[in-house]
Design an enzyme around this catalytic site. Structure first.
Site: not given
Ligand code: GUN
Length: 288
Positions: A53, A97, A120
């Site tokens: 990311k 996350q 998100d």
């Molecule tokens: N962990 C797995 N997928 C995601 C996601 O799309 N966003 C976040 N914040 N954590 C994750």
């Protein structure tokens, strides 16, 4: 039947070119979209996801901050960091996350995010807006699946979509997006009795169960569109999706591979949500 393989890498690359133009337009107004990623502990898969990311942000010209807290940190420390970021004008998107270490409440943490920075789409306000059919931030993976479907010019209206998976991150928002586009939607999960009887009715089958190779050819209707959201590293080190890719070739009309299907779209959508948040702020619509 010849099965078309959907190239998520190529589509995500294309979308990023469009995003770079939007970033340049914001730069001309003196705005640089900013994303903060909070990571607690050292979950090995999370480390890789977060690294990807941050790299994608840099490549698209976004400002980014990676904030790491030890697994032993307490929840109030994390909530404090979120509150500071909620007020930070350089930051247009905040992502925590998941999963969080034991002892943290993901629900409380997500609720602490300013809904206007929740790129998100996990905050109850954003979940509610999506449910009402008036979305602001949509979770990145299901949004990426919809973009793939649009790019491939797949008709959704009036078709039967079956979603395998009921998570808040993928399954539930995926079903809502398909519903909004006029599909008849069935939601199953890996424990649905006779899952194959359900999946084999799908014109569009989205599998997000987290069970490698759960779906085999006999569970797929000939000509169906198959979208595989799963990604699991097997004991032999190989990556596997939730669909037995080789067996489904020749049955599905098109399929997303793993890797190289949905995965690259998720990151592209995170960038898109962050750029959209910066655009909303610069247009005066970004207050929490
Ligand atoms: N962990 C797995 N997928 C995601 C996601 O799309 N966003 C976040 N914040 N954590 C994750």
């Amino acid at each position: 039947m010849q099965t078309r393989i959907i190239d998520g890498n190529a589509i995500a690359r294309d979308l990023r070119v469009g995003l770079i133009r939007r970033v340049a337009a914001l730069a001309a107004m003196g705005v640089r979209p900013g994303l903060a990623v909070l990571q607690v502990g050292d979950h090995p898969a999370s480390r890789i996801y977060v690294r990807n990311k941050m790299k994608a942000c840099g490549e698209a010209g976004l400002y980014s901050e990676h904030i790491e807290l030890p697994a032993e940190a307490d929840e109030s420390t994390l909530l404090g960091r979120i509150r500071i970021l909620n007020q930070d004008a350089r930051i247009h998107g905040i992502l925590v996350q998941l999963p969080l270490p034991a002892g943290f409440s993901a629900e409380r943490v997500v609720e602490a995010l300013a809904p206007a920075k929740d790129v998100d789409g996990f905050h109850p306000t954003n979940v509610g807006l999506l449910t009402l059919g008036n979305p602001r931030f949509v979770p990145c993976t299901p949004l990426g699946v919809m973009r793939l479907i649009e790019r491939e010019e797949i008709d959704v209206q009036g078709r039967h979509a079956v979603v395998v998976g009921r998570s808040n991150i993928v399954g539930k928002p995926m079903a809502l997006l398909l519903l909004q586009r006029g599909a008849t939607v069935t939601i199953c999960n890996s424990r649905t009795p006779d899952l194959g009887a359900m999946t084999s009715q799908a014109d569009i089958l989205v599998v997000a169960a987290g069970r490698p190779r759960l779906v085999t050819a006999r569970m797929v209707k000939p000509g169906a569109v198959v979208i595989d959201v799963g990604i699991t590293r097997l004991a032999d080190g190989k990556l596997a999706g939730d669909v037995d890719f080789q067996s489904v070739l020749g049955t599905a009309s098109c399929i997303t591979p793993v890797p190289g299907g949905v995965g690259p779209m998720t990151i592209a959508m995170l960038l898109e949500n962050t750029v959209m948040s910066a655009e909303r702020t610069s247009a005066g619509r970004g207050s929490p």
